[in-house]
Design an enzyme around this catalytic site. Structure first.
Site, PDB file in Angstrom:
ATOM      1  N   ARG A 179       0.845  -1.209   0.000  1.00 40.15           N
ATOM      2  CA  ARG A 179       0.000   0.000   0.000  1.00 40.15           C
ATOM      3  C   ARG A 179       0.869   1.244   0.000  1.00 40.15           C
ATOM      4  O   ARG A 179       0.638   2.192  -0.723  1.00 40.15           O
ATOM      5  CB  ARG A 179      -0.891   0.028   1.256  1.00 40.15           C
ATOM      6  N   ARG A 240      -3.394 -14.985   4.302  1.00 43.10           N
ATOM      7  CA  ARG A 240      -4.714 -15.394   4.733  1.00 43.10           C
ATOM      8  C   ARG A 240      -5.456 -15.990   3.553  1.00 43.10           C
ATOM      9  O   ARG A 240      -5.271 -15.560   2.411  1.00 43.10           O
ATOM     10  CB  ARG A 240      -5.540 -14.187   5.213  1.00 43.10           C
ATOM     11  N   GLU A 269     -10.912 -22.094   5.480  1.00 47.33           N
ATOM     12  CA  GLU A 269     -10.200 -23.177   6.170  1.00 47.33           C
ATOM     13  C   GLU A 269     -10.879 -23.516   7.499  1.00 47.33           C
ATOM     14  O   GLU A 269     -11.506 -22.642   8.093  1.00 47.33           O
ATOM     15  CB  GLU A 269      -8.725 -22.783   6.391  1.00 47.33           C
ATOM     16  N   HIS A 287      -1.961 -24.132   7.831  1.00 45.02           N
ATOM     17  CA  HIS A 287      -1.816 -22.856   8.557  1.00 45.02           C
ATOM     18  C   HIS A 287      -0.798 -22.993   9.692  1.00 45.02           C
ATOM     19  O   HIS A 287      -1.122 -22.779  10.871  1.00 45.02           O
ATOM     20  CB  HIS A 287      -3.177 -22.374   9.075  1.00 45.02           C
TER      21      HIS A 287
HETATM   22  C1  8YV Z   1      -1.687 -18.133  13.871  1.00 42.49           C
HETATM   23  C2  8YV Z   1      -1.455 -16.418  12.015  1.00 42.49           C
HETATM   24  O1  8YV Z   1      -1.107 -19.344  14.167  1.00 42.49           O
HETATM   25  O2  8YV Z   1      -0.542 -14.863  13.501  1.00 42.49           O
HETATM   26  C3  8YV Z   1      -1.281 -15.050  12.558  1.00 42.49           C
HETATM   27  O3  8YV Z   1      -1.918 -14.134  12.014  1.00 42.49           O
HETATM   28  O4  8YV Z   1      -2.022 -16.594  10.995  1.00 42.49           O
HETATM   29  C4  8YV Z   1      -0.899 -17.609  12.720  1.00 42.49           C
HETATM   30  O5  8YV Z   1       0.373 -17.294  13.173  1.00 42.49           O
HETATM   31  C5  8YV Z   1      -3.157 -18.363  13.697  1.00 42.49           C
HETATM   32  O6  8YV Z   1      -3.830 -17.245  13.279  1.00 42.49           O
HETATM   33  C6  8YV Z   1      -3.763 -18.860  15.014  1.00 42.49           C
HETATM   34  O7  8YV Z   1      -3.961 -17.850  15.945  1.00 42.49           O
END
Ligand code: 8YV
Length: 328
Positions: A179, A240, A269, A287
């Site tokens: 951005r 994501r 997911e 993930h």
């Molecule tokens: C997490 C993640 O393990 O920190 C983040 O944003 O995607 C991962 O590190 C997951 O979101 C579980 O909290």
């Protein structure tokens, strides 16, 4: 004085739960029972704080049903599971867990890039299933990594970590789009050059996605973007699900419009698009980009410290919104 009541939504390191119990009246979920939205709301009744992971959604409905809630501490750097606007409107503090996972997640981004470009999981399946009968000149010949062009979409702390690994470790020509452009000193430290998104898509040999999910990044990589990429390119998503249109990606991979993808995150997911599961030129992981024990410990500790600091009246350590009169 009675302790504030908090909920720990998921199973967590026993030492983190023990630490929280020194400060709070804790309801935990060490059995890691899956709760639906109604179950989550039911457990939140009477709680002033909650330690969430990225899996629990805190939206207007949850906030309306839990008027005593003051703070949600996410054990994740991403917080698209929070409706931040609704939280601010309800006077609920949100916190996330940045920094402690940066290098670990960048390591994983690179691991996924390497596995994808060099066809590691595909070739392992071939070997394990007894198909390896003899050597062949082009057997599992993948894409070059060293000296190639690394594209990074989203140049926050993790993106910068990926850039450094590519530039210093693999002599890659690093391009990024974000951005906002990094300041020149940081750009030169990361040995990364800012380009427009279209140029990034057209020139990257390996494109790594490290941008936060929001309405504006939804399907940032869809059919049109995939069509701009090189047919030899690899795509890696450690950001994501929802940033990539998974159906469009599966079609592009199936038709050889890009070479391969490494995906740690998925739309909806833990479900994975069946078209992706059917392909051999994808590396799929559940993930786990931040999943090392020291890093997960540090993430849990930071989420816990946010709750402790907030209720001690020091203000949260890593807030994601500003809430009027948030000091207790
Ligand atoms: C997490 C993640 O393990 O920190 C983040 O944003 O995607 C991962 O590190 C997951 O979101 C579980 O909290």
């Amino acid at each position: 004085m009675s302790k504030p009541r908090i909920l720990v939504a998921r199973a967590l390191f026993p030492e983190t739960v023990a630490l929280l119990e020194q400060h709070f009246d804790v309801e935990h979920n060490q059995a890691d029972e899956p709760w639906d939205a109604a179950g989550f709301i039911a457990r939140l009744q009477g709680k002033q704080g909650v330690l969430t992971t990225g899996s629990e959604c805190v939206d207007a409905a949850v906030l309306a049903a839990c008027p005593e809630l003051r703070i949600c501490a996410n054990m994740a750097v991403g917080y698209n599971n929070f409706d931040v606007e609704a939280m601010s409107a309800a006077g609920v503090q949100g916190t996330n867990a940045p920094d402690v996972l940066t290098e670990t997640t960048a390591d994983f981004g690179f691991a996924l890039l390497m596995a994808t470009a060099r066809r590691i999981t595909e070739s392992e399946h071939f070997l394990r299933s007894g198909q390896w009968k003899r050597w062949r000149y082009d057997m599992f010949a993948g894409a070059e990594v060293h000296g190639s062009t690394l594209g990074i979409l989203g140049m926050g702390r993790i993106g910068q970590g990926v850039a450094r690994r590519g530039a210093y470790g693999f002599g890659m020509n690093v391009l990024y789009h974000n951005r906002s452009r990094l300041d020149p000193a940081l750009e030169s430290e990361c040995r990364a050059r800012y380009v427009g998104k279209e140029e990034l898509l057209k020139t990257a040999d390996h494109l790594v996605l490290v941008l936060p999910y929001s309405a504006s990044s939804h399907h940032a990589i869809g059919a049109a973007e995939l069509a701009l990429m090189k047919p030899t390119a690899t795509l890696v998503n450690i950001a994501r699900g929802g940033i990539v249109d998974d159906a469009a990606l599966a079609a592009a991979l199936r038709e050889g419009r890009i070479a391969a993808a490494g995906l740690d995150v998925f739309e909806g997911e833990p479900r994975v698009h069946p078209d992706l599961l059917a392909l051999s030129n994808v590396v799929l992981t559940p993930h786990i980009a931040s999943a090392t024990m020291p890093t997960r410990r540090a993430m849990a500790r930071l989420a816990a410290d946010n709750l402790i600091a907030f209720f001690h009246g020091d203000g949260p350590l890593t807030p994601v919104n500003s809430v009027m009169g948030s000091k207790v």
